[in-house]
Scaffold this motif. Structure first.
Motif, PDB file in Angstrom:
ATOM      1  N   SER A  89     -59.725  42.833  28.391  1.00 30.56           N
ATOM      2  CA  SER A  89     -59.901  44.073  29.132  1.00 30.56           C
ATOM      3  C   SER A  89     -60.799  43.827  30.337  1.00 30.56           C
ATOM      4  O   SER A  89     -61.783  43.096  30.266  1.00 30.56           O
ATOM      5  CB  SER A  89     -60.534  45.132  28.213  1.00 30.56           C
ATOM      6  OG  SER A  89     -60.938  46.248  28.983  1.00 30.56           O
TER       7      SER A  89
ATOM      8  N   TYR B  77     -63.703  52.173  33.169  1.00 30.19           N
ATOM      9  CA  TYR B  77     -62.511  52.663  32.471  1.00 30.19           C
ATOM     10  C   TYR B  77     -61.298  51.972  33.072  1.00 30.19           C
ATOM     11  O   TYR B  77     -61.216  51.766  34.295  1.00 30.19           O
ATOM     12  CB  TYR B  77     -62.355  54.180  32.605  1.00 30.19           C
ATOM     13  CG  TYR B  77     -60.989  54.689  32.150  1.00 30.19           C
ATOM     14  CD1 TYR B  77     -60.713  54.859  30.793  1.00 30.19           C
ATOM     15  CD2 TYR B  77     -59.974  54.939  33.077  1.00 30.19           C
ATOM     16  CE1 TYR B  77     -59.452  55.284  30.375  1.00 30.19           C
ATOM     17  CE2 TYR B  77     -58.723  55.371  32.654  1.00 30.19           C
ATOM     18  CZ  TYR B  77     -58.461  55.535  31.311  1.00 30.19           C
ATOM     19  OH  TYR B  77     -57.222  55.941  30.894  1.00 30.19           O
TER      20      TYR B  77
ATOM     21  N   ASP C  91     -51.727  61.396  29.379  1.00 28.02           N
ATOM     22  CA  ASP C  91     -50.664  61.026  28.439  1.00 28.02           C
ATOM     23  C   ASP C  91     -49.415  61.886  28.565  1.00 28.02           C
ATOM     24  O   ASP C  91     -48.570  61.882  27.674  1.00 28.02           O
ATOM     25  CB  ASP C  91     -51.184  61.096  26.999  1.00 28.02           C
ATOM     26  CG  ASP C  91     -51.546  62.517  26.562  1.00 28.02           C
ATOM     27  OD1 ASP C  91     -51.534  63.445  27.411  1.00 28.02           O
ATOM     28  OD2 ASP C  91     -51.855  62.711  25.376  1.00 28.02           O
TER      29      ASP C  91
ATOM     30  N   ARG D 161     -54.251  64.722  26.570  1.00 25.42           N
ATOM     31  CA  ARG D 161     -55.533  64.097  26.867  1.00 25.42           C
ATOM     32  C   ARG D 161     -55.555  63.635  28.317  1.00 25.42           C
ATOM     33  O   ARG D 161     -54.704  62.836  28.735  1.00 25.42           O
ATOM     34  CB  ARG D 161     -55.810  62.922  25.938  1.00 25.42           C
ATOM     35  CG  ARG D 161     -57.139  62.240  26.225  1.00 25.42           C
ATOM     36  CD  ARG D 161     -57.462  61.115  25.249  1.00 25.42           C
ATOM     37  NE  ARG D 161     -58.613  60.358  25.709  1.00 25.42           N
ATOM     38  CZ  ARG D 161     -59.882  60.720  25.541  1.00 25.42           C
ATOM     39  NH1 ARG D 161     -60.152  61.847  24.889  1.00 25.42           N
ATOM     40  NH2 ARG D 161     -60.868  59.986  26.005  1.00 25.42           N
TER      41      ARG D 161
ATOM     42  N   ASP E 110     -57.162  61.347  30.244  1.00 19.83           N
ATOM     43  CA  ASP E 110     -58.029  60.185  30.044  1.00 19.83           C
ATOM     44  C   ASP E 110     -58.915  59.886  31.250  1.00 19.83           C
ATOM     45  O   ASP E 110     -60.124  59.674  31.108  1.00 19.83           O
ATOM     46  CB  ASP E 110     -57.179  58.956  29.723  1.00 19.83           C
ATOM     47  CG  ASP E 110     -56.310  59.162  28.507  1.00 19.83           C
ATOM     48  OD1 ASP E 110     -56.797  58.943  27.385  1.00 19.83           O
ATOM     49  OD2 ASP E 110     -55.143  59.552  28.677  1.00 19.83           O
TER      50      ASP E 110
ATOM     51  N   ALA F  13     -62.993  60.355  31.566  1.00 20.61           N
ATOM     52  CA  ALA F  13     -63.837  59.202  31.869  1.00 20.61           C
ATOM     53  C   ALA F  13     -64.714  59.463  33.088  1.00 20.61           C
ATOM     54  O   ALA F  13     -65.902  59.094  33.111  1.00 20.61           O
ATOM     55  CB  ALA F  13     -62.964  57.963  32.094  1.00 20.61           C
TER      56      ALA F  13
ATOM     57  N   THR G  49     -66.089  57.428  26.135  1.00 19.49           N
ATOM     58  CA  THR G  49     -65.666  57.368  24.734  1.00 19.49           C
ATOM     59  C   THR G  49     -64.423  56.506  24.523  1.00 19.49           C
ATOM     60  O   THR G  49     -64.288  55.839  23.501  1.00 19.49           O
ATOM     61  CB  THR G  49     -65.388  58.793  24.206  1.00 19.49           C
ATOM     62  OG1 THR G  49     -64.488  59.454  25.095  1.00 19.49           O
ATOM     63  CG2 THR G  49     -66.677  59.593  24.114  1.00 19.49           C
ATOM     64  N   HIS G  50     -63.512  56.529  25.499  1.00 15.96           N
ATOM     65  CA  HIS G  50     -62.298  55.706  25.402  1.00 15.96           C
ATOM     66  C   HIS G  50     -62.165  54.909  26.697  1.00 15.96           C
ATOM     67  O   HIS G  50     -61.449  55.314  27.619  1.00 15.96           O
ATOM     68  CB  HIS G  50     -61.054  56.572  25.172  1.00 15.96           C
ATOM     69  CG  HIS G  50     -61.045  57.286  23.861  1.00 15.96           C
ATOM     70  ND1 HIS G  50     -60.718  56.672  22.677  1.00 15.96           N
ATOM     71  CD2 HIS G  50     -61.342  58.582  23.555  1.00 15.96           C
ATOM     72  CE1 HIS G  50     -60.789  57.552  21.685  1.00 15.96           C
ATOM     73  NE2 HIS G  50     -61.176  58.720  22.190  1.00 15.96           N
TER      74      HIS G  50
ATOM     75  N   THR H 186     -60.659  52.162  27.397  1.00 16.78           N
ATOM     76  CA  THR H 186     -59.410  51.436  27.635  1.00 16.78           C
ATOM     77  C   THR H 186     -58.233  52.202  27.036  1.00 16.78           C
ATOM     78  O   THR H 186     -58.277  52.619  25.881  1.00 16.78           O
ATOM     79  CB  THR H 186     -59.456  50.026  27.006  1.00 16.78           C
ATOM     80  OG1 THR H 186     -60.563  49.307  27.556  1.00 16.78           O
ATOM     81  CG2 THR H 186     -58.175  49.258  27.306  1.00 16.78           C
ATOM     82  N   THR H 187     -57.202  52.412  27.835  1.00 15.31           N
ATOM     83  CA  THR H 187     -55.931  52.946  27.358  1.00 15.31           C
ATOM     84  C   THR H 187     -54.820  52.066  27.926  1.00 15.31           C
ATOM     85  O   THR H 187     -55.063  51.213  28.788  1.00 15.31           O
ATOM     86  CB  THR H 187     -55.714  54.400  27.812  1.00 15.31           C
ATOM     87  OG1 THR H 187     -55.765  54.459  29.252  1.00 15.31           O
ATOM     88  CG2 THR H 187     -56.766  55.328  27.228  1.00 15.31           C
TER      89      THR H 187
END
Length: 431
Positions: free
Chosen positions: A37, A158, A164, A177, A179, A183, A194-195, A197-198
């Motif tokens: 990543s 990020y 999505d 979401r 994303d 971010a 919190t996230h 990487t997607t």
């Protein structure tokens, strides 16, 4: 018996998705191997020309709290849909310190095409040209759209998708979401993301590759006949497919996407299960045709001798069934297709004014804006009935389909007083 040639056309519409493996330097073939990543790595300073040739540097945005570097393309369906959404993100967070920066690394996209994309989608953020995909290689970007959100120190915080709602081959009614927006909010608020990487989904970046043209399989002799027979009916100017495949130049930059979509049978579109028999109109590529395309890409995509090119296919510009006896509009005013989202099937009931029984021997449905019409079905509503007769479809349309043209002595009987139901499926394409 009254035999009538009946045709259908569709009122003006405004406003069409494609897909997607990573490059082996020796062959140019894609391999979807996982890589580390980029989150936590630092992006080097860069300077690139914008869509109008003016140089823009990352230093120009020093003082911003964060920047969303987004790789985009002019013809990728997802890039078309998400361009306007990035405008909204810039408007929402710009005053708080966000700068959206669009990067086009596709070898097939010229500055003129970039400028047209900016104008068509009313892009408010800088769109920069990464000639030779130098920045994309440095950042290990692979798809369009793909996001790298960096902080004030140019560190990636990020990486992945925008949200999505849209993906390869699907579109949700709404996103569940956001994303990138989440971010950005977390980064500007000083919170942990919190996230971080997607998965980025979309078309492959059309890279410039140093691959010698050594293959014996050429576009002119081997590949053009396949594309003409299997692809060009939709992949041509004004049709619903996102890019054209009518010439050698059209193929440049799309080879990785082409390999992926034919490898997983997304293209040409065909959903019938071959375990249940053979179909006369089977649109799928044969294994031999797939292998030829793969060999051509591995051999450097040579153009070959122009004298080997087949005659290009000819597509009807007028009514394919000949001069109609009657033309019936879907309705008397346009239907406006929004730039994005999922549109429920639209249904329009029309009274054709038939006061006598009709025997339809030929019928054709035509959209006036093929870029956003997924399909059309025209049903018969019997006289005095409230419901459509699902067993009686006069005609349908989908990209590449042919009209109804019955043999002598065969006709579709429609009772006097019947009405027609136009069922329309629209696909937004970003404008």
């Amino acid at each position: 018996m009254h035999c009538r040639l009946v045709c259908f056309t569709v009122a003006w519409l405004v406003g069409g998705i494609v897909s997607i493996q990573f490059a082996n330097a020796a062959t140019g073939r894609q391999s979807e191997e996982s890589s580390a990543s980029p989150v936590g790595t630092q992006v080097a300073m860069f300077e690139l020309p914008n869509a109008y040739g003016k140089p823009v540097s990352l230093r120009d945005f020093v003082g911003k709290k964060c920047a969303a570097i987004v790789f985009l393309g002019t013809e990728c369906p997802l890039a078309k849909l998400y361009g306007p959404r990035l405008n909204d993100l810039q408007a929402k967070f710009g005053d708080r310190g966000l700068q959206v920066i669009g990067i086009n690394s596709n070898k097939q996209d010229s500055l003129t095409e970039m400028a047209a994309y900016v104008h068509r989608h009313e892009i408010k953020f800088p769109m920069l040209k990464d000639k030779g995909n130098v920045l994309a290689d440095a950042m290990k970007a692979k798809r369009t759209p793909e996001v790298f959100l960096i902080d004030a120190d140019r560190v990636v915080r990020y990486h992945g998708r925008i949200d999505d709602q849209y993906g390869v081959g699907y579109a949700r009614d709404k996103k569940t979401r956001s994303d990138l927006a989440i971010a950005v909010e977390e980064l500007l608020s000083g919170d942990e993301i919190t996230h971080p990487t997607t998965e980025a989904v979309g078309c492959h970046i059309g890279r410039t590759k140093e691959v010698a043209e050594v293959g014996e399989i050429t576009y002119a002799k081997h590949i053009a006949p396949i594309f003409n027979a299997r692809c060009v009916s939709c992949h041509r100017e004004g049709e619903i497919a996102p890019f054209t495949l009518t010439s050698y130049d059209d193929t440049q930059g799309w080879e990785d996407t082409i390999l992926e979509v034919i490898g997983n049978n997304r293209m040409p579109p065909w959903s019938a299960n071959p375990a249940h028999g053979e179909f006369a109109n089977d649109a799928r590529l044969s294994e031999g045709e797939k292998e030829l395309i793969g060999q051509w890409v591995d051999g450097g995509m040579p153009e070959g001798d122009p004298d080997d090119l087949p005659e290009p296919p000819v597509f009807a510009t007028g009514w394919q069934i000949g001069e109609p006896d009657q033309v019936i509009q879907m309705r008397d005013k346009p239907f406006d297709v929004p730039a994005e989202g999922v549109i429920d099937y639209q249904r329009f009931v029309i009274d054709p004014g038939w006061d006598e029984d009709k025997f339809v021997v030929a019928c054709e449905a035509r959209p006036q804006n093929r870029a956003v019409v997924h399909h059309i079905l025209v049903y018969v509503i019997p006289p005095g009935g409230r419901n459509v007769d699902l067993r009686k479809v006069l005609v349908g349309y989908a990209p590449g389909s042919t009209p109804v043209d019955l043999d002598d002595g065969v006709a579709i009987h429609v009772e006097a007083g019947s009405k027609l139901l136009f069922e329309m499926h629209y696909t937004p394409n970003g404008t």
